[in-house]
Write a protein that holds these residues in place. Structure first.
Motif, short mmCIF file in Angstrom:
data_model
loop_
_atom_site.label_atom_id
_atom_site.label_comp_id
_atom_site.label_asym_id
_atom_site.label_seq_id
_atom_site.Cartn_x
_atom_site.Cartn_y
_atom_site.Cartn_z
N LEU A 98 31.19 15.56 81.30
CA LEU A 98 31.69 14.21 81.06
C LEU A 98 30.87 13.24 81.90
O LEU A 98 30.91 13.31 83.13
CB LEU A 98 33.17 14.09 81.42
N ASP A 99 30.11 12.36 81.26
CA ASP A 99 29.29 11.38 81.97
C ASP A 99 30.16 10.17 82.31
O ASP A 99 30.37 9.28 81.49
CB ASP A 99 28.10 10.95 81.10
N ILE A 100 30.70 10.17 83.51
CA ILE A 100 31.65 9.14 83.94
C ILE A 100 31.00 7.76 83.95
O ILE A 100 31.64 6.76 83.61
CB ILE A 100 32.23 9.50 85.32
N SER A 101 29.73 7.68 84.26
CA SER A 101 29.06 6.38 84.32
C SER A 101 28.90 5.76 82.94
O SER A 101 28.68 4.55 82.82
CB SER A 101 27.69 6.51 84.99
N ALA A 102 29.06 6.55 81.87
CA ALA A 102 28.93 6.03 80.51
C ALA A 102 30.24 5.42 79.99
O ALA A 102 30.25 4.77 78.95
CB ALA A 102 28.47 7.12 79.56
N LEU A 103 31.35 5.62 80.72
CA LEU A 103 32.64 5.09 80.28
C LEU A 103 32.71 3.59 80.51
O LEU A 103 32.22 3.09 81.52
CB LEU A 103 33.77 5.76 81.05
N ASN A 104 33.34 2.87 79.58
CA ASN A 104 33.56 1.44 79.81
C ASN A 104 34.76 1.28 80.75
O ASN A 104 35.42 2.26 81.11
CB ASN A 104 33.74 0.68 78.49
N ASP A 105 35.06 0.07 81.17
CA ASP A 105 36.11 -0.16 82.16
C ASP A 105 37.48 0.34 81.70
O ASP A 105 38.22 0.94 82.47
CB ASP A 105 36.19 -1.65 82.52
N LYS A 106 37.83 0.12 80.44
CA LYS A 106 39.13 0.57 79.92
C LYS A 106 39.20 2.09 79.90
O LYS A 106 40.21 2.67 80.30
CB LYS A 106 39.37 0.02 78.52
N GLU A 107 38.14 2.74 79.44
CA GLU A 107 38.12 4.20 79.41
C GLU A 107 38.21 4.78 80.81
O GLU A 107 38.92 5.77 81.04
CB GLU A 107 36.85 4.69 78.73
N LEU A 108 37.53 4.16 81.77
CA LEU A 108 37.58 4.63 83.15
C LEU A 108 38.98 4.48 83.72
O LEU A 108 39.49 5.38 84.41
CB LEU A 108 36.55 3.88 84.00
N THR A 109 39.64 3.37 83.43
CA THR A 109 41.01 3.15 83.90
C THR A 109 41.96 4.17 83.27
O THR A 109 42.82 4.72 83.95
CB THR A 109 41.46 1.72 83.57
#
Length: 79
Positions: free
Chosen positions: A42-53
């Protein structure tokens, strides 16, 4: 065979194959994963802000649930 990260030869037990990419040293692979902030593909840096939250909320809910099970509780608490 050469490491896809450092381009040095990969020998026996110190190497692994990155699926779809090629051979790598275990240390080179782990360093690259840490720098790119990946966890189990899972590439965490590729997530947008909503996905990361959303991911953060899921992880916190799972941690809370595991702690509750250890202490004998049954109810699921989200935060």
């Amino acid at each position: 065979m050469r490491c896809i990260y450092c381009h040095k030869r990969v020998f026996g037990g110190e190497g692994l194959t990155v699926p779809g990419v090629g051979p790598a040293h275990q240390k080179c692979f782990q360093l690259d994963a840490a720098l790119r902030r990946t966890f189990q593909s899972l590439d965490i840096s590729a997530l947008n802000d909503k996905e990361l939250t959303d991911l953060k909320d899921l992880v916190l809910a799972e941690v809370n649930d595991r702690e509750r099970r250890k202490s004998g509780g049954n109810d699921i608490e989200l935060f």
